[in-house]
Enzyme design. Sequence first.
Site, PDB file in Angstrom:
ATOM      1  N   HIS A   1      25.684  71.438   7.283  1.00 39.21           N
ATOM      2  CA  HIS A   1      25.922  70.183   7.999  1.00 39.21           C
ATOM      3  C   HIS A   1      24.796  69.186   7.767  1.00 39.21           C
ATOM      4  O   HIS A   1      25.017  67.977   7.833  1.00 39.21           O
ATOM      5  CB  HIS A   1      26.056  70.486   9.502  1.00 39.21           C
ATOM      6  CG  HIS A   1      26.466  69.304  10.323  1.00 39.21           C
ATOM      7  ND1 HIS A   1      27.670  68.678  10.150  1.00 39.21           N
ATOM      8  CD2 HIS A   1      25.826  68.632  11.314  1.00 39.21           C
ATOM      9  CE1 HIS A   1      27.761  67.656  11.008  1.00 39.21           C
ATOM     10  NE2 HIS A   1      26.648  67.619  11.722  1.00 39.21           N
TER      11      HIS A   1
ATOM     12  N   ASP B   1      29.133  74.303   6.366  1.00 43.41           N
ATOM     13  CA  ASP B   1      29.004  73.514   7.610  1.00 43.41           C
ATOM     14  C   ASP B   1      29.663  74.274   8.756  1.00 43.41           C
ATOM     15  O   ASP B   1      30.875  74.481   8.764  1.00 43.41           O
ATOM     16  CB  ASP B   1      29.662  72.146   7.412  1.00 43.41           C
ATOM     17  CG  ASP B   1      29.326  71.157   8.531  1.00 43.41           C
ATOM     18  OD1 ASP B   1      29.000  71.590   9.647  1.00 43.41           O
ATOM     19  OD2 ASP B   1      29.413  69.940   8.263  1.00 43.41           O
TER      20      ASP B   1
ATOM     21  N   SER C   1      27.865  62.926   9.938  1.00 43.73           N
ATOM     22  CA  SER C   1      28.380  63.654  11.087  1.00 43.73           C
ATOM     23  C   SER C   1      29.153  62.725  12.029  1.00 43.73           C
ATOM     24  O   SER C   1      30.150  62.146  11.626  1.00 43.73           O
ATOM     25  CB  SER C   1      27.227  64.378  11.785  1.00 43.73           C
ATOM     26  OG  SER C   1      27.745  65.316  12.675  1.00 43.73           O
TER      27      SER C   1
HETATM   28  O1  9J3 Z   1      26.750  64.066  14.616  1.00 41.36           O
HETATM   29  C1  9J3 Z   1      26.874  65.296  14.585  1.00 41.36           C
HETATM   30  O2  9J3 Z   1      26.010  66.074  14.133  1.00 41.36           O
HETATM   31  C2  9J3 Z   1      28.147  65.818  15.192  1.00 41.36           C
HETATM   32  C3  9J3 Z   1      28.147  67.252  15.388  1.00 41.36           C
HETATM   33  C4  9J3 Z   1      27.810  67.633  16.794  1.00 41.36           C
HETATM   34  O3  9J3 Z   1      26.674  67.824  17.138  1.00 41.36           O
HETATM   35  O4  9J3 Z   1      28.853  67.736  17.657  1.00 41.36           O
HETATM   36  C5  9J3 Z   1      28.579  68.294  18.935  1.00 41.36           C
HETATM   37  C6  9J3 Z   1      29.463  67.687  19.944  1.00 41.36           C
END
Ligand code: 9J3
Length: 313
Positions: free
Chosen positions: A260, A228, A182
């Site tokens: 995700h 996702d 992510s």
């Molecule tokens: O590290 C992630 O899971 C990025 C996705 C996220 O929560 O973005 C929100 C700003």
Amino acid sequence: MQHPQPSTAPSTPSPAAPATGRRRTGRLAGAAAALAAAVALTTLSGPGAHAAGNPYERGPAPTNASIEALRGPYAVSQTTVSPLSVTGFGGGTVYYPTSTGDGTFGAVAVSPGYTGTQSSISWLGPRLASQGFVVFTIDTLTTLDQPDSRGRQLLAALDYLTSASSVRGRIDSSRLGVMGHSMGGGGTLEAAKSRPSLQAAIPLTPWNLDKTWPEVRTPTLIVGADGDTIAPVASHAQPFYTTLPSSLDRAYLELNNATHFTPNSSNTTIAKYSISWLKRFIDDDTRYEQFLCPLPQPGPTIEEYRGNCPHTS
Ligand code: 9J3
Ligand code: ZN
């Protein structure tokens, strides 16, 4: 015993061995003698020894089963790195092949995602290390750090690993890679962009506000998930892939029936293509090219795969 397999003669038949029990005569006898000589050489040097042509190869020849297995041929040890003992990242856990008999290994740092800790990507530690890599699953300075910060932290972790850590002597500091989930996947792209000497990058369901990555010079495998909704592939993984230079060794693997958070638990499709990518580009190990080329086809776990066959070095 430091080798991943006993250094006695292989107990399993070589794929080159004749399948029939037919009596060996003429050319076959010569072939059998050559095979016997090869087996004798293999026995002398041990199955974990490096091929003469590639000093970076580690471990036995791979099979589909070996890259899908929960563990590879190397026994794994681990050591905790306290956040109080390092700067520029939040500490972590180093997973490494216990053996010191196979020379140095390439190394990979792995970052978790937003609000996550190393536990969210810890399955990758032993899974990848047991194939012959030093793997550093890190914590970030704060769990809310953004991708650019995570990229700098991955590089700080690699610098610590190769210059100050207790396992520094086991690592070939010219053969390093980065991975992350992510925002850690977004950070993986940031790290590759700022350090082109990195040999491999694997962003997992990556998230980043920067949608364009023409600056990257590191072979990059981007893993997206069809379901996702946090980092939808249409606005994250796909543009990240398509904006990498078309001349780069690059691939886009979209997982089927995935979310995700699929990279947060043990996943064989992620593992087998990550192992193949790291082996091919960190170890220059062309024995793994068979899993990347021809391109993997869609199936129960693969929604889509795009990419090129690895360029000859
Ligand atoms: O590290 C992630 O899971 C990025 C996705 C996220 O929560 O973005 C929100 C700003
Ligand atoms: Zn950009």
